[in-house]
Scaffold this active site. Structure first.
Site, PDB file in Angstrom:
ATOM      1  N   GLU A 114       8.193  -2.045  -8.312  1.00 20.51           N
ATOM      2  CA  GLU A 114       7.963  -1.012  -7.296  1.00 20.51           C
ATOM      3  C   GLU A 114       9.248  -0.938  -6.481  1.00 20.51           C
ATOM      4  O   GLU A 114       9.543  -1.841  -5.710  1.00 20.51           O
ATOM      5  CB  GLU A 114       6.769  -1.387  -6.414  1.00 20.51           C
ATOM      6  CG  GLU A 114       6.414  -0.273  -5.447  1.00 20.51           C
ATOM      7  CD  GLU A 114       5.493  -0.707  -4.306  1.00 20.51           C
ATOM      8  OE1 GLU A 114       4.888   0.159  -3.682  1.00 20.51           O
ATOM      9  OE2 GLU A 114       5.404  -1.926  -4.015  1.00 20.51           O
TER      10      GLU A 114
ATOM     11  N   ASP B  21      -0.099  -8.283 -10.960  1.00 18.13           N
ATOM     12  CA  ASP B  21       0.737  -7.881  -9.836  1.00 18.13           C
ATOM     13  C   ASP B  21       1.451  -9.120  -9.305  1.00 18.13           C
ATOM     14  O   ASP B  21       0.802 -10.121  -8.959  1.00 18.13           O
ATOM     15  CB  ASP B  21      -0.174  -7.298  -8.749  1.00 18.13           C
ATOM     16  CG  ASP B  21       0.442  -6.099  -8.076  1.00 18.13           C
ATOM     17  OD1 ASP B  21       1.559  -6.239  -7.575  1.00 18.13           O
ATOM     18  OD2 ASP B  21      -0.204  -5.046  -8.039  1.00 18.13           O
TER      19      ASP B  21
ATOM     20  N   ASP C 103       5.546  -6.069  -6.838  1.00 17.92           N
ATOM     21  CA  ASP C 103       5.338  -5.422  -5.548  1.00 17.92           C
ATOM     22  C   ASP C 103       6.641  -5.353  -4.744  1.00 17.92           C
ATOM     23  O   ASP C 103       7.369  -6.354  -4.657  1.00 17.92           O
ATOM     24  CB  ASP C 103       4.300  -6.253  -4.769  1.00 17.92           C
ATOM     25  CG  ASP C 103       3.776  -5.541  -3.542  1.00 17.92           C
ATOM     26  OD1 ASP C 103       3.258  -4.426  -3.682  1.00 17.92           O
ATOM     27  OD2 ASP C 103       3.894  -6.120  -2.433  1.00 17.92           O
TER      28      ASP C 103
ATOM     29  N   HIS D 154      -3.049   2.941  -5.932  1.00 19.48           N
ATOM     30  CA  HIS D 154      -3.953   2.487  -4.867  1.00 19.48           C
ATOM     31  C   HIS D 154      -3.403   2.717  -3.467  1.00 19.48           C
ATOM     32  O   HIS D 154      -4.068   2.389  -2.497  1.00 19.48           O
ATOM     33  CB  HIS D 154      -4.238   0.997  -5.086  1.00 19.48           C
ATOM     34  CG  HIS D 154      -2.990   0.172  -4.948  1.00 19.48           C
ATOM     35  ND1 HIS D 154      -2.066   0.060  -5.968  1.00 19.48           N
ATOM     36  CD2 HIS D 154      -2.487  -0.528  -3.908  1.00 19.48           C
ATOM     37  CE1 HIS D 154      -1.070  -0.692  -5.561  1.00 19.48           C
ATOM     38  NE2 HIS D 154      -1.298  -1.063  -4.301  1.00 19.48           N
ATOM     39  N   ASP D 155      -2.196   3.238  -3.349  1.00 16.69           N
ATOM     40  CA  ASP D 155      -1.612   3.536  -2.029  1.00 16.69           C
ATOM     41  C   ASP D 155      -1.568   5.038  -1.758  1.00 16.69           C
ATOM     42  O   ASP D 155      -1.066   5.460  -0.714  1.00 16.69           O
ATOM     43  CB  ASP D 155      -0.155   3.028  -1.966  1.00 16.69           C
ATOM     44  CG  ASP D 155      -0.062   1.516  -2.044  1.00 16.69           C
ATOM     45  OD1 ASP D 155      -0.998   0.834  -1.579  1.00 16.69           O
ATOM     46  OD2 ASP D 155       0.943   1.019  -2.573  1.00 16.69           O
TER      47      ASP D 155
HETATM   48  C1  NOJ Z   1       2.930  -2.192  -1.946  1.00 17.90           C
HETATM   49  C2  NOJ Z   1       1.514  -2.234  -2.419  1.00 17.90           C
HETATM   50  O1  NOJ Z   1       1.314  -1.259  -3.394  1.00 17.90           O
HETATM   51  C3  NOJ Z   1       0.638  -2.035  -1.204  1.00 17.90           C
HETATM   52  O2  NOJ Z   1      -0.712  -1.826  -1.522  1.00 17.90           O
HETATM   53  C4  NOJ Z   1       0.815  -3.214  -0.294  1.00 17.90           C
HETATM   54  O3  NOJ Z   1       0.103  -2.994   0.893  1.00 17.90           O
HETATM   55  C5  NOJ Z   1       2.308  -3.413   0.067  1.00 17.90           C
HETATM   56  N1  NOJ Z   1       3.153  -3.307  -1.063  1.00 17.90           N
HETATM   57  C6  NOJ Z   1       2.517  -4.773   0.672  1.00 17.90           C
HETATM   58  O4  NOJ Z   1       2.300  -5.757  -0.300  1.00 17.90           O
END
Ligand code: NOJ
Length: 517
Positions: A235, A95, A193, A306-307
């Site tokens: 992302e 990442d 990210d 994971h989000d």
């Molecule tokens: C996206 C990530 O997937 C998330 O887990 C993170 O909190 C935010 N970006 C900030 O880095």
């Protein structure tokens, strides 16, 4: 890099496997599960940040880009892990968190020590906030006042995650050097990210991302000789049908692919209790496939990360039809056109976890929501956090039903759903995912073929995959089941029920057919 055969598995190491019983997942834990991943059949992993970090946002606040955190096992264990993954034919992407660092990163400590410090311009400082941007995690303004130097710095996420200043060429060079450092170690690429946030328009109230220099910056990072062949997935919340060609068109020197989120952003407000309409989710997924197919690139296929909450709870039925809906959703992830990304635990149909006290949560976003939205009753706020919160994805994987020491309250259905139990069951979600993966690997129509929607209504989704003289048709039933106007014709490759009736799909039934041309 060739993408046809890739099947990714996302590992959130803090929550994957704890090798020393301290309650935190670690890289030795990951190493001990290589055989498990091999057995499942995936051939690439994305490991979320495992660098030195104060862990305000579980590693997405990086304090040193070149050091693996000691709590995770340190550099040596990482190198061993990487080598072993490679020996097993599994690619590894890391990442790259380049929009922001931790406030404990040396660059920021220097930057905030004085206005004349050479690192000052590594971050975004203003005498007064130029706009009303809010932190994405709640908690108010994205501009934080610093007493010492009497200026505000930007933090798009937590206060402890200051945004880097990408307008500064030195910063861009530093990040290129980080990328090269890990490529030299042998990693196969990066998940980047919130990549579309690195270029901003400060005059615009909605301008925290997708700014005018975005593509130039991405090309600087990944359009170089050294980075040309590595795998990159950005992302990119701002990706859409119009700009996706810019992000990953073949001639662009930018990314291999993007994570776009149309299919997961169904409500205006994130924390809500509304059950999403599967038809809408499938429409959005199909739309992305059409768009990317037209320009000859691959999109990403995912329903979890994971989000996100667990897909079987969000889109399926995590009680009566847990097995059926988990496996049907597996079909959506693994049989459409694109690069599949599974998230740890999805392969055993883990559901959301249910908790009645806020102390069972850890995620900064959920805690801020709970604290701020006091106009909503406590019970309702908890229900919303249970349904949509990020901790659902972050509870330690229940490998068995045994006692588990854990940094976060354990998964609430551990006794009923755990890896050991699932794999021993006749209706094993894991076993079905294995079969899905095996079919994807064996059938070129699935891994490389064209995609077309055959039918999509409130009751089901049917699509075909074609490659030369091979044609595979996939039927996905929704909760109520569906009556079809044609009977299934061809050889049944997969069915998540023991049987089928001619012109009918049962609730969440998945049927995969090798069809006659
Ligand atoms: C996206 C990530 O997937 C998330 O887990 C993170 O909190 C935010 N970006 C900030 O880095």
């Amino acid at each position: 890099m060739r993408t046809d055969d890739l099947i990714f598995y996302e590992i959130y190491p803090k929550s994957f496997c704890d090798s020393d019983g301290d309650g935190f997942g670690d890289l030795e834990g990951v190493r001990s599960k290589i055989g498990y991943l091999k057995d499942l059949g995936v051939n690439a992993v994305w490991i979320t940040p495992c660098f030195e970090s104060p862990n305000v946002d579980n590693g997405y606040d990086v304090a040193n880009y070149r050091k693996i955190s000691e709590a995770m096992g340190g550099d040596e264990v990482f190198e061993k892990l990487l080598k072993e993954f490679h020996e097993h034919g599994i690619k590894v992407i890391l990442d790259l968190v380049a929009n922001h660092t931790s406030d404990q990163h040396e660059w920021f400590l220097q930057s905030k020590s004085g206005k004349d410090n050479p690192y000052r311009e590594y971050y975004i400082w203003r005498q007064t906030p130029p706009n009303g941007w809010k932190s994405a995690f709640g908690g108010g303004s994205a501009w934080e006042f610093d007493e010492r130097t009497q200026e505000y710095y930007l933090h798009s996420y937590a206060v402890e995650q200051p945004d880097l200043n990408w307008e500064n060429e030195t910063v861009r060079k530093e990040i290129c050097a980080v990328v090269d450092f890990w490529l030299d170690k042998g990693v196969d690429g990066f998940r980047c990210d919130v990549l579309d946030q690195i270029s901003k328009v400060f005059e615009d109230e909605n301008g925290n991302g997708n700014g005018p220099r975005l593509h130039e910056y991405i090309r600087e990072l990944f359009g170089r000789e050294k980075t040309k062949t590595c795998f990159t997935v950005g992302e990119c919340w701002a990706a859409n049908g119009e700009n996706v060609r810019l992000f990953c068109g073949k001639d662009r020197g930018e990314l291999t692919t993007v994570f776009a989120f149309d299919h997961l952003c169904l409500e205006k407000e994130k924390f809500n209790l509304k059950k999403p309409c599967l038809r809408e989710v499938c429409e959005k997924m199909a739309n992305w496939q059409r768009i990317t197919q037209e320009i000859g690139v691959k999109n990403t296929l995912f329903l979890e990360n994971h989000d996100q909450p667990r897909s079987v709870s969000r889109f399926g039925n995590d009680n009566e039809y847990r097995y059926e809906s988990a496996t049907m959703l597996g079909g959506l992830t693994l049989l459409q056109r694109g690069i599949p990304f599974l998230f740890q635990g999805q392969e055993i149909g883990l559901t959301n976890s249910y908790h009645t006290d806020i102390s069972a949560f850890n995620d900064v976003e959920s805690l801020n929501y709970y604290q701020e939205r006091t106009e909503i009753s406590k019970a309702e706020r908890l229900a919303r956090i249970n349904a949509m919160g990020r901790d659902n994805a972050r509870r330690l994987i229940p490998w068995t039903d045994g006692e588990q020491r854990s940094w976060l309250a354990p998964y609430s259905r551990k006794n009923e759903i755990n890896v050991e139990k699932d794999r021993a069951e006749e209706k094993s979600v894991f076993a079905f995912y294995k079969r899905l993966i095996a079919v994807r690997k064996a059938e070129r129509a699935i891994s490389q073929g064209e995609f077309a929607v055959l039918d999509l209504d409130d009751a089901h989704y049917a699509f075909e995959r074609r490659c030369e003289d091979e044609r595979i048709v996939v039927y996905c039933g929704f909760e109520k089941g569906a009556q079809l106007d044609k009977k299934f014709e061809g050889e049944i490759l997969l069915n998540n029920y023991a049987d089928f009736s001619e012109k009918e799909l049962l609730p969440y039934q998945l049927i995969v057919i090798r069809a006659k041309q």
